[in-house]
Design a protein around this motif. Structure first.
Motif, PDB file in Angstrom:
ATOM      1  N   SER A 456       0.950  -1.203   0.275  1.00 49.13           N
ATOM      2  CA  SER A 456      -0.040  -0.079  -0.080  1.00 49.13           C
ATOM      3  C   SER A 456       0.817   1.232   0.127  1.00 49.13           C
ATOM      4  O   SER A 456       0.302   2.247   0.278  1.00 49.13           O
ATOM      5  CB  SER A 456      -0.985  -0.070   1.226  1.00 49.13           C
ATOM      6  N   ILE A 457       1.983   1.097  -0.300  1.00 47.36           N
ATOM      7  CA  ILE A 457       2.926   2.356  -0.287  1.00 47.36           C
ATOM      8  C   ILE A 457       2.458   3.458  -1.287  1.00 47.36           C
ATOM      9  O   ILE A 457       2.710   4.544  -0.877  1.00 47.36           O
ATOM     10  CB  ILE A 457       4.428   1.829  -0.665  1.00 47.36           C
ATOM     11  N   GLY A 458       1.809   3.002  -2.263  1.00 48.49           N
ATOM     12  CA  GLY A 458       1.125   4.076  -3.138  1.00 48.49           C
ATOM     13  C   GLY A 458       0.247   4.777  -2.496  1.00 48.49           C
ATOM     14  O   GLY A 458      -0.310   6.020  -3.199  1.00 48.49           O
ATOM     15  N   ASP A 459      -0.134   4.638  -1.065  1.00 47.61           N
ATOM     16  CA  ASP A 459      -0.996   5.477  -0.561  1.00 47.61           C
ATOM     17  C   ASP A 459      -0.477   6.899  -0.052  1.00 47.61           C
ATOM     18  O   ASP A 459      -1.362   7.955   0.171  1.00 47.61           O
ATOM     19  CB  ASP A 459      -1.644   4.788   0.705  1.00 47.61           C
ATOM     20  N   LEU A 460       0.717   7.059  -0.201  1.00 47.54           N
ATOM     21  CA  LEU A 460       1.536   8.186   0.031  1.00 47.54           C
ATOM     22  C   LEU A 460       1.556   9.139  -1.223  1.00 47.54           C
ATOM     23  O   LEU A 460       2.415  10.153  -1.116  1.00 47.54           O
ATOM     24  CB  LEU A 460       2.853   7.795   0.526  1.00 47.54           C
ATOM     25  N   LYS A 461       0.764   8.801  -2.095  1.00 46.11           N
ATOM     26  CA  LYS A 461       1.034   9.582  -3.357  1.00 46.11           C
ATOM     27  C   LYS A 461       0.792  11.052  -3.349  1.00 46.11           C
ATOM     28  O   LYS A 461       1.152  11.660  -4.280  1.00 46.11           O
ATOM     29  CB  LYS A 461      -0.190   9.004  -4.477  1.00 46.11           C
ATOM     30  N   GLU A 462       0.042  11.666  -2.573  1.00 46.40           N
ATOM     31  CA  GLU A 462      -0.361  13.018  -2.403  1.00 46.40           C
ATOM     32  C   GLU A 462       0.657  13.608  -1.798  1.00 46.40           C
ATOM     33  O   GLU A 462       0.633  15.080  -1.566  1.00 46.40           O
ATOM     34  CB  GLU A 462      -1.519  13.362  -1.852  1.00 46.40           C
ATOM     35  N   SER A 463       1.827  13.017  -1.148  1.00 42.16           N
ATOM     36  CA  SER A 463       2.600  13.820  -0.099  1.00 42.16           C
ATOM     37  C   SER A 463       4.119  13.401  -0.563  1.00 42.16           C
ATOM     38  O   SER A 463       5.113  14.271  -0.214  1.00 42.16           O
ATOM     39  CB  SER A 463       2.209  13.389   1.197  1.00 42.16           C
ATOM     40  N   LEU A 464       4.624  12.165  -0.720  1.00 42.73           N
ATOM     41  CA  LEU A 464       6.210  11.667  -0.619  1.00 42.73           C
ATOM     42  C   LEU A 464       6.888  12.552  -1.534  1.00 42.73           C
ATOM     43  O   LEU A 464       6.317  12.118  -2.881  1.00 42.73           O
ATOM     44  CB  LEU A 464       6.018  10.215  -0.613  1.00 42.73           C
ATOM     45  N   VAL A 465       7.696  12.922  -1.242  1.00 46.11           N
ATOM     46  CA  VAL A 465       8.595  13.620  -2.330  1.00 46.11           C
ATOM     47  C   VAL A 465      10.053  13.242  -2.554  1.00 46.11           C
ATOM     48  O   VAL A 465      10.423  12.896  -3.353  1.00 46.11           O
ATOM     49  CB  VAL A 465       8.624  15.352  -1.838  1.00 46.11           C
ATOM     50  N   GLU A 466      10.618  12.673  -1.117  1.00 48.51           N
ATOM     51  CA  GLU A 466      11.795  12.210  -1.306  1.00 48.51           C
ATOM     52  C   GLU A 466      11.939  10.803  -0.671  1.00 48.51           C
ATOM     53  O   GLU A 466      11.138  10.667   0.508  1.00 48.51           O
ATOM     54  CB  GLU A 466      12.881  12.786  -0.386  1.00 48.51           C
ATOM     55  N   PHE A 467      12.367   9.527  -1.422  1.00 51.61           N
ATOM     56  CA  PHE A 467      12.322   8.280  -0.696  1.00 51.61           C
ATOM     57  C   PHE A 467      13.906   7.692  -0.859  1.00 51.61           C
ATOM     58  O   PHE A 467      14.358   7.484  -2.019  1.00 51.61           O
ATOM     59  CB  PHE A 467      11.285   7.382  -1.614  1.00 51.61           C
ATOM     60  N   LEU A 468      14.480   7.577   0.105  1.00 55.44           N
ATOM     61  CA  LEU A 468      15.847   7.049   0.220  1.00 55.44           C
ATOM     62  C   LEU A 468      15.939   5.550   0.907  1.00 55.44           C
ATOM     63  O   LEU A 468      15.746   5.340   2.034  1.00 55.44           O
ATOM     64  CB  LEU A 468      16.757   7.870   1.215  1.00 55.44           C
ATOM     65  N   LEU A 469      16.415   4.462  -0.160  1.00 51.78           N
ATOM     66  CA  LEU A 469      16.466   3.338   0.184  1.00 51.78           C
ATOM     67  C   LEU A 469      17.849   2.628  -0.028  1.00 51.78           C
ATOM     68  O   LEU A 469      17.905   1.433  -0.105  1.00 51.78           O
ATOM     69  CB  LEU A 469      15.475   2.414  -0.653  1.00 51.78           C
ATOM     70  N   ASP A 470      18.925   3.703  -0.034  1.00 49.33           N
ATOM     71  CA  ASP A 470      20.032   3.199  -0.680  1.00 49.33           C
ATOM     72  C   ASP A 470      20.774   2.181   0.571  1.00 49.33           C
ATOM     73  O   ASP A 470      20.288   2.709   1.820  1.00 49.33           O
ATOM     74  CB  ASP A 470      21.169   4.425  -0.639  1.00 49.33           C
ATOM     75  N   TYR A 471      21.503   1.268   0.078  1.00 48.29           N
ATOM     76  CA  TYR A 471      21.975   0.374   1.028  1.00 48.29           C
ATOM     77  C   TYR A 471      21.171  -0.592   1.974  1.00 48.29           C
ATOM     78  O   TYR A 471      21.462  -0.765   2.975  1.00 48.29           O
ATOM     79  CB  TYR A 471      23.079   0.898   2.159  1.00 48.29           C
ATOM     80  N   THR A 472      20.018  -0.915   1.352  1.00 41.52           N
ATOM     81  CA  THR A 472      19.071  -1.898   1.897  1.00 41.52           C
ATOM     82  C   THR A 472      19.226  -2.908   1.065  1.00 41.52           C
ATOM     83  O   THR A 472      19.905  -3.177   0.165  1.00 41.52           O
ATOM     84  CB  THR A 472      17.506  -1.390   1.915  1.00 41.52           C
ATOM     85  N   ASN A 473      18.354  -4.126   1.791  1.00 41.89           N
ATOM     86  CA  ASN A 473      18.340  -5.444   1.250  1.00 41.89           C
ATOM     87  C   ASN A 473      17.254  -5.561   0.415  1.00 41.89           C
ATOM     88  O   ASN A 473      16.747  -6.890   0.228  1.00 41.89           O
ATOM     89  CB  ASN A 473      18.836  -6.457   2.239  1.00 41.89           C
ATOM     90  N   ILE A 474      16.711  -4.812  -0.181  1.00 44.97           N
ATOM     91  CA  ILE A 474      15.161  -4.831  -0.932  1.00 44.97           C
ATOM     92  C   ILE A 474      15.269  -5.460  -2.096  1.00 44.97           C
ATOM     93  O   ILE A 474      16.292  -5.036  -2.976  1.00 44.97           O
ATOM     94  CB  ILE A 474      14.673  -3.418  -1.100  1.00 44.97           C
ATOM     95  N   LYS A 475      14.511  -6.296  -2.624  1.00 44.97           N
ATOM     96  CA  LYS A 475      14.792  -7.310  -3.715  1.00 44.97           C
ATOM     97  C   LYS A 475      13.762  -6.717  -4.980  1.00 44.97           C
ATOM     98  O   LYS A 475      14.135  -6.698  -6.126  1.00 44.97           O
ATOM     99  CB  LYS A 475      14.448  -8.697  -3.427  1.00 44.97           C
TER     100      LYS A 475
END
Length: 537
Positions: A456-475
């Motif tokens: 449901s991360i898309g629910d932040l569609k009206e607000s989120l401007v910066e999203f920092l995921l560097d050096y994570t283990n996301i696939k």
């Protein structure tokens, strides 16, 4: 000597030993106006049939002297009972996790001088009734804030032996209504009269019973603003004892006049607001928010690690009646909700606590708090409950040992900044985080075990401007990322396990920067939006 006689002698010796070794509580420093109030309470406690069990409720607003009265009463008559116990700060203790159990255990341990394990309040109440039902006891329950606390500790007169006296202090008269009228008496202490107020204020301000003539008018003016409350007189007198400049006194009087007459705690706040030393302010807030009830030496060692030179500053705070050491533990003289109401930023970074605060925040809501910093609290494994922070805008949890976040984080509707960087034990986010309708920047960099975003991360569609995921283990990123139409920066650099990017990226019409440097397993790049300014490998 027969067995019965031997047991009788043994019991008599034990009872005498208990009474002789009973340690009195610390008396009040300046007992102005106390004698008549104590004598009245003693009359109420004695004016009944000798075999009756009596509940006495003492109620009134904070600072009126309820605790001082019952402390003196306890010292006067505790030796007349087979057992005695003084439980203080009941409301605060009960608000802690397992607080009621703790109070019940403390009561039984104090009376019988041995440890008892209590698993739940119901079991504790049963044990109190069974163990105290045949004993005459003097029990003081100080600062009861809700009837459930009374129900758990002294639910009925048949819980106690004949001649027992149960005295309750409270700010809420309704707390006493659960006790049948025939079994209770109620006393409402009155404010100090003008003569008593002058004497008490003079004791704190000048260490003498009579005011100096050249300060008499100023003192009168200040005292008129206190409504005869001993706590207010003590705090203000202590503060002004450090200031002999009459202009400072005049300024204090003008400030006090601006506080509404019934806002007693507003008047007490002035002593804190007028602290000139930032270290003393920091130490007071540390104590108020984190260290109430902690042993003095433990708190001092923490402050020493912060470079505060605490022993000097602690003495200054004690002289101003802002902090108090009782039974080698830290207490504050101001009401326990004083320090929360107006705080805008709270920085507890680099703390060594395992739990930031308890989950019961009904009486301790940080209504105005906008910035909360818990950065690098390396022992903070359990996520705090965020329900008590309705106006929080910036939350720093970077460098903590959190495994997950509390569900209540979704209630932070004004939160614009959330830093979870370097939370190396964090593996995923709860769906509730997607309810943060104002969130503009979300930082998860260096969360090396982090593998999964909520769908449901898309629910932040009206607000989120910066999203920092560097050096994570996301696939992989869920398709919902493509709904983040306000997103401008997406940092996926050094995500070595990242294999796929969603095709929905092309729908992100505000996206300017995608950072993918250090990738090793990414199989392809989908079509990207025309708004993109930089794609960095």
């Amino acid at each position: 000597m027969g067995n019965d006689e031997a047991e009788l002698v043994k019991g008599t010796v034990q009872n005498a030993s208990i009474r002789l070794n009973r340690v009195p509580l610390i008396d009040v420093k300046y007992p102005t106006g106390l004698k008549s109030r104590v004598e009245y309470v003693l009359t109420l406690l004695s004016n009944t049939t000798s075999k009756d069990v009596l509940f006495l409720g003492i109620w009134g607003l904070g600072g009126i002297g309820k605790t001082t009265i019952v402390t003196t009463v306890y010292n006067r008559i505790c030796g007349k009972f087979s057992k005695s116990c003084f439980l203080n700060d009941i409301g605060d203790t009960a608000s802690q996790p397992n607080g009621i159990d703790c109070l019940q255990q403390k009561l039984l341990c104090s009376v019988f001088n041995n440890e008892m394990k209590i698993c739940n309040p119901k079991q504790g109440s049963t044990l109190i009734k069974e163990r105290l039902g045949k004993i005459d006891i003097l029990l003081i329950l100080d600062d009861v804030s809700h009837h459930t606390q009374l129900d758990a500790l002294a639910g009925d007169i048949n819980w106690f032996g004949t001649r027992s006296r149960i005295t309750i202090t409270t700010r809420d008269q309704g707390t006493l209504c659960r006790i049948p009228e025939n079994d209770r008496k109620v006393y409402e202490p009155k404010e100090l009269n003008m003569k008593e107020s002058l004497q008490l204020f003079s004791s704190y301000a000048f260490s003498m019973n009579k005011l100096p003539e050249n300060y008499l008018q100023l003192s009168n003016d200040i005292i008129h603003t206190t409504r005869g409350l001993p706590l207010a007189l003590g705090v203000l007198g202590s503060y002004l004892s450090m200031e002999k400049d009459k202009k400072v006194w005049q300024s204090m009087h003008q400030i006090l006049k601006q506080v509404p007459q019934n806002d007693v705690y507003g008047k007490l706040r002035i002593s804190y607001d007028n602290l000139q030393d930032n270290i003393e302010k920091a130490m007071f807030l540390n104590a108020a928010c984190c260290f109430i009830g902690y042993k003095e030496e433990i708190v001092i060692s923490i402050w020493e690690a912060c470079g505060y030179e605490p022993r000097y500053h602690l003495e200054a705070l004690k002289k101003k009646s802002l902090l108090k050491i009782n039974e080698q533990k830290v207490h504050i003289e101001l009401p326990t909700n004083f320090y929360h109401e107006e705080i805008v930023m709270l920085d507890l970074s680099h703390g060594y606590f395992k739990l930031a605060w308890n989950n019961c925040l009904e009486n301790k809501v940080f209504q105005q708090l906008k910035v909360l910093k818990l950065s690098n609290c390396v022992k903070l494994f359990e996520s705090p409950n965020f329900s008590g922070f309705p106006r929080l805008e910036r939350l720093y949890l970077d460098g903590c040992a959190l495994v997950n976040l509390h569900e209540s984080i979704g209630k932070l509707q004004q939160l614009v900044y959330l830093n979870l960087g370097l939370c190396i034990s964090l593996k995923k986010l709860l769906d509730s985080i997607c309810r943060l309708s104002s969130l503009q920047k979300l930082i998860l960099n260096h969360c090396i075990l982090f593998t999964e975003l909520p769908k449901s991360i898309g629910d932040l569609k009206e607000s989120l401007v910066e999203f920092l995921l560097d050096y994570t283990n996301i696939k992989a990123l869920p398709d919902g990322v493509g709904l983040l139409k306000k997103l401008e920066v997406l940092d996926l650099s050094h995500c070595f396990s990242l294999v796929d990017l969603p095709r929905s990226l092309e729908n992100m019409t505000y996206l300017h920067y995608i950072l993918l440097s250090g990738r090793t397993k990414l199989r392809y790049i989908p079509k990207l939006p025309s708004s993109l300014i930089e794609l960095r490998f």
